[in-house]
Design a protein around this motif. Sequence first.
Motif, short mmCIF file in Angstrom:
data_model
loop_
_atom_site.label_atom_id
_atom_site.label_comp_id
_atom_site.label_asym_id
_atom_site.label_seq_id
_atom_site.Cartn_x
_atom_site.Cartn_y
_atom_site.Cartn_z
N ASP A 67 0.95 -1.01 0.05
CA ASP A 67 0.00 -0.09 0.13
C ASP A 67 0.87 1.06 -0.01
O ASP A 67 2.03 0.96 -0.20
CB ASP A 67 -1.05 0.12 1.21
CG ASP A 67 -0.41 -0.15 2.62
OD1 ASP A 67 0.87 0.29 2.69
OD2 ASP A 67 -1.00 -0.47 3.59
N ALA A 68 0.45 2.44 0.30
CA ALA A 68 0.92 3.58 0.28
C ALA A 68 2.47 3.68 1.06
O ALA A 68 3.27 4.19 0.78
CB ALA A 68 0.34 4.64 0.82
N ARG A 69 2.21 2.86 2.13
CA ARG A 69 3.52 2.81 3.06
C ARG A 69 4.78 2.18 2.62
O ARG A 69 5.84 2.16 3.04
CB ARG A 69 3.07 2.34 4.45
CG ARG A 69 2.14 3.09 5.29
CD ARG A 69 1.34 2.06 6.50
NE ARG A 69 0.48 1.29 5.93
CZ ARG A 69 -0.37 0.38 6.64
NH1 ARG A 69 -0.15 0.70 7.97
NH2 ARG A 69 -1.10 -0.55 6.04
N THR A 70 4.12 1.26 1.32
CA THR A 70 5.49 0.73 0.88
C THR A 70 6.33 1.66 0.13
O THR A 70 7.45 1.63 0.19
CB THR A 70 4.69 -0.53 -0.26
OG1 THR A 70 4.11 -1.35 0.44
CG2 THR A 70 6.06 -1.03 -1.25
N ASP A 71 5.64 2.79 -0.55
CA ASP A 71 6.42 3.56 -1.13
C ASP A 71 7.24 4.57 -0.19
O ASP A 71 8.32 5.03 -0.36
CB ASP A 71 5.39 4.68 -1.88
CG ASP A 71 4.86 4.07 -3.23
OD1 ASP A 71 5.24 3.08 -3.71
OD2 ASP A 71 4.08 4.64 -3.98
N ILE A 72 6.68 4.57 1.04
CA ILE A 72 7.39 5.34 2.19
C ILE A 72 8.49 4.81 2.48
O ILE A 72 9.37 5.40 2.53
CB ILE A 72 6.22 5.76 3.38
CG1 ILE A 72 5.40 6.72 3.01
CG2 ILE A 72 7.07 6.20 4.60
CD1 ILE A 72 3.97 6.89 3.92
N TYR A 73 8.55 3.61 2.46
CA TYR A 73 9.70 2.77 2.96
C TYR A 73 10.78 2.90 1.79
O TYR A 73 11.95 3.45 1.96
CB TYR A 73 9.37 1.37 2.93
CG TYR A 73 10.58 0.55 3.28
CD1 TYR A 73 10.99 0.02 4.45
CD2 TYR A 73 11.65 0.02 2.38
CE1 TYR A 73 11.99 -0.62 5.21
CE2 TYR A 73 12.76 -0.97 2.65
CZ TYR A 73 12.85 -1.21 4.11
OH TYR A 73 13.91 -2.08 4.46
N ALA A 74 10.44 2.91 0.59
CA ALA A 74 11.43 2.91 -0.76
C ALA A 74 11.95 4.52 -0.62
O ALA A 74 13.13 4.73 -0.77
CB ALA A 74 10.70 2.78 -1.89
N ILE A 75 11.10 5.48 -0.26
CA ILE A 75 11.46 6.88 -0.26
C ILE A 75 12.69 6.89 0.88
O ILE A 75 13.59 7.79 0.84
CB ILE A 75 10.33 7.95 -0.17
CG1 ILE A 75 9.62 7.76 -1.05
CG2 ILE A 75 10.86 9.33 -0.06
CD1 ILE A 75 8.22 8.98 -1.14
N GLY A 76 12.44 6.29 2.18
CA GLY A 76 13.48 6.14 3.18
C GLY A 76 14.89 5.48 2.83
O GLY A 76 15.76 6.18 3.01
N ILE A 77 14.65 4.63 1.70
CA ILE A 77 15.94 4.18 1.18
C ILE A 77 16.58 5.04 0.28
O ILE A 77 17.91 5.33 0.49
CB ILE A 77 15.42 2.76 0.29
CG1 ILE A 77 15.09 1.69 1.35
CG2 ILE A 77 16.91 2.66 -0.37
CD1 ILE A 77 15.93 0.93 2.10
N VAL A 78 15.69 5.79 -0.55
CA VAL A 78 16.38 6.82 -1.32
C VAL A 78 17.01 8.10 -0.50
O VAL A 78 18.06 8.33 -0.95
CB VAL A 78 15.29 7.24 -2.16
CG1 VAL A 78 15.77 8.54 -3.09
CG2 VAL A 78 14.97 6.23 -3.26
N LEU A 79 16.25 8.44 0.26
CA LEU A 79 17.02 9.27 1.14
C LEU A 79 18.29 9.17 2.04
O LEU A 79 19.07 9.73 2.07
CB LEU A 79 15.63 9.76 2.26
CG LEU A 79 16.28 11.02 3.38
CD1 LEU A 79 16.65 12.22 2.61
CD2 LEU A 79 14.89 11.24 4.40
N PHE A 80 18.08 7.65 2.58
CA PHE A 80 19.35 7.18 2.92
C PHE A 80 20.63 7.28 2.00
O PHE A 80 21.86 7.63 2.48
CB PHE A 80 19.24 5.78 3.52
CG PHE A 80 20.28 5.26 4.17
CD1 PHE A 80 20.26 4.90 5.54
CD2 PHE A 80 21.52 4.46 3.58
CE1 PHE A 80 21.17 4.28 6.32
CE2 PHE A 80 22.58 4.01 4.04
CZ PHE A 80 22.47 3.68 5.34
N GLU A 81 20.29 6.89 0.71
CA GLU A 81 21.28 6.70 -0.19
C GLU A 81 21.78 8.39 -0.49
O GLU A 81 22.85 8.51 -0.81
CB GLU A 81 20.81 6.32 -1.09
CG GLU A 81 22.10 5.90 -2.50
CD GLU A 81 21.51 5.01 -3.69
OE1 GLU A 81 22.24 4.73 -4.46
OE2 GLU A 81 20.11 4.70 -3.57
N MET A 82 20.79 9.18 -0.65
CA MET A 82 21.40 10.50 -1.03
C MET A 82 22.06 11.29 0.17
O MET A 82 23.12 11.97 -0.11
CB MET A 82 20.03 11.48 -1.15
CG MET A 82 19.38 11.04 -2.33
SD MET A 82 18.04 12.47 -2.90
CE MET A 82 16.77 12.26 -1.49
#
Length: 580
Positions: free
Chosen positions: A199-214
């Motif tokens: 659900d929408a929280r799946t995208d939130i996890y992925a954005i967290g990964i992207v933020l970690f990488e940035m």
Amino acid sequence: MAQNKSVIAGRYELGKVLGTGGMADVYAAHDSVSGQKVALKLLNEELASNLKFRERFKQEARASASMVHPNIVRVLDAGEDTYLDDAGVEHTRSYLVMENVDGLELSKLVARGALKVTEAIRVAAELLSAVEYAHNAGIVHRDIKPSNIMLTRSGNVKILDFGIARAVSDTFDDLAVTTSILGTAAYFSPEQAKGQKVDARTDIYAIGIVLFEMLTGKVPFGGDTAVAVAHQHIHAQPVAPSSLNPKVSPALDAVVSKALSKAKTQRYQTTTAFGRALGEAAAGRVPAAPTPPSPVEELLGPISEPALAYTPTVNTELPADFAFLFGTDPQTAPTLIEPEQFRPPVKRVVAIVGVVALIFGAIMGMGLWVATLQPANLFPASTVTVPQLNNVTVSKAEAQLKDLGFITSQVVENSATTDKGKVIRTDPPKGTVVDPGSPIILFVSAGKTEVEVPQVADMTVPDATIQLEAAGFKVGTVTEGHSPSYSAGLVISTTPSLGTKLIQGSKVNLLVSDGKIEIPDLRGMSVTDANNVLSTLSITPTVQADTGCPKAATPTVKTQSVSPGVVPQGTNITITYCAG
């Protein structure tokens, strides 16, 4: 009729290859009808030959075409056509036409290392804005990763491939096959790794990964196989970004940690909440505390060991236009008091273990003492039973307990079922036999709490009802409406909308798709405008030239094969323009 291989659908002239992947090749292309420069994604033949995938791909492309947001790459067209190879064999190919973006994928930028903290926060904020818009439209991306995020030369974020991952996951069940198509499992959520519903929280996890990488230039989890990476998403704890980049504040550490919670219920529940916390951290304030750890984790820290951050091997030359993303931060994140401690010091662990041992020893001693008691005279003659006080006003409850000789105290909490000012429960609970003078805690209702309306778009009405009732709401009116992207019987949206805070017990109305759309009168419009109008209805028209009438300076719709009015989703329509 088969088309020339270098021209798609009779209008898109293929240019140079912009990128390749497991799913498709992306070309620069020229639209001979609109005169625009576009980007065209051409699916590989293995996927294009899979009928189930092609149908899902077209459905998701139609849904994506309805989204108009400054941080989302616009989908202009999608469909299928054929071409003949050198041996005269006909091949079917599926394509997706998007707006052309002059920029670089974020994956090529983070391959050089961490972005400035300020730039990482800004990019994440724009990303959250785009994804929030999609979530409000009932669309979950499912494959947010740096290679699906473009940055223009001025630094603006553009995210692409909404819905494509859903078409893949709905077609292929195997994790290895899915990742070979999408490209990587490094941004998968734990629920995706387990094959569970997203659900929408799946995208939130992925954005967290992207933020970690940035923030660090690395992804938190990596491995030689998709299964190895998936195992880490499910079981391993990420390191704090500040351990890799000292310019990251403890507040930002906390934001990333919450976004990467293993359980969906412990992450930010909406992109709005995520963005708010990110803004607080950027301003130097500690965001709201994350979900409390379990008693064992509170004593000993995270159960699993932190994973080592993983760096993929990529070499990228950086155009000068993007240099502003890197370098020394003019302002590093503020230092905060009492930074979050991800794992306790060794001395603290030893002391806690000693205390735990003493507690267990005391419990064992207590158990032996209780075992020696005789069953007689366990309750003295003067004992009192805690009365039933549920739904009694607090003043009456206190008076009744005082008459029985009890000492009272109060704890106030929200309740969806007990009126404000009345007792929810007691501790000890009703019916417990205690000595006179014992302390009794009254849990008193502060009334119903405000709860955010959950994500129910793309669900059936029964499933949406379950979701809303679980959040403490009631289903109000159920109204049918037209939608180009939601199948008949599925929820389009709610009133109030997703993320709105309401008092528990409030009614939430549902708008449900009737599986139909309304075709407007296109006659007199330019062909380009008619195409744009139909694209919002998830329809790709067939455009035909009519040589029997004089050619106009601007191709204008003369006729349409479907009369204006309500028609089923996906209705085929042909428009003509004068070309004589």
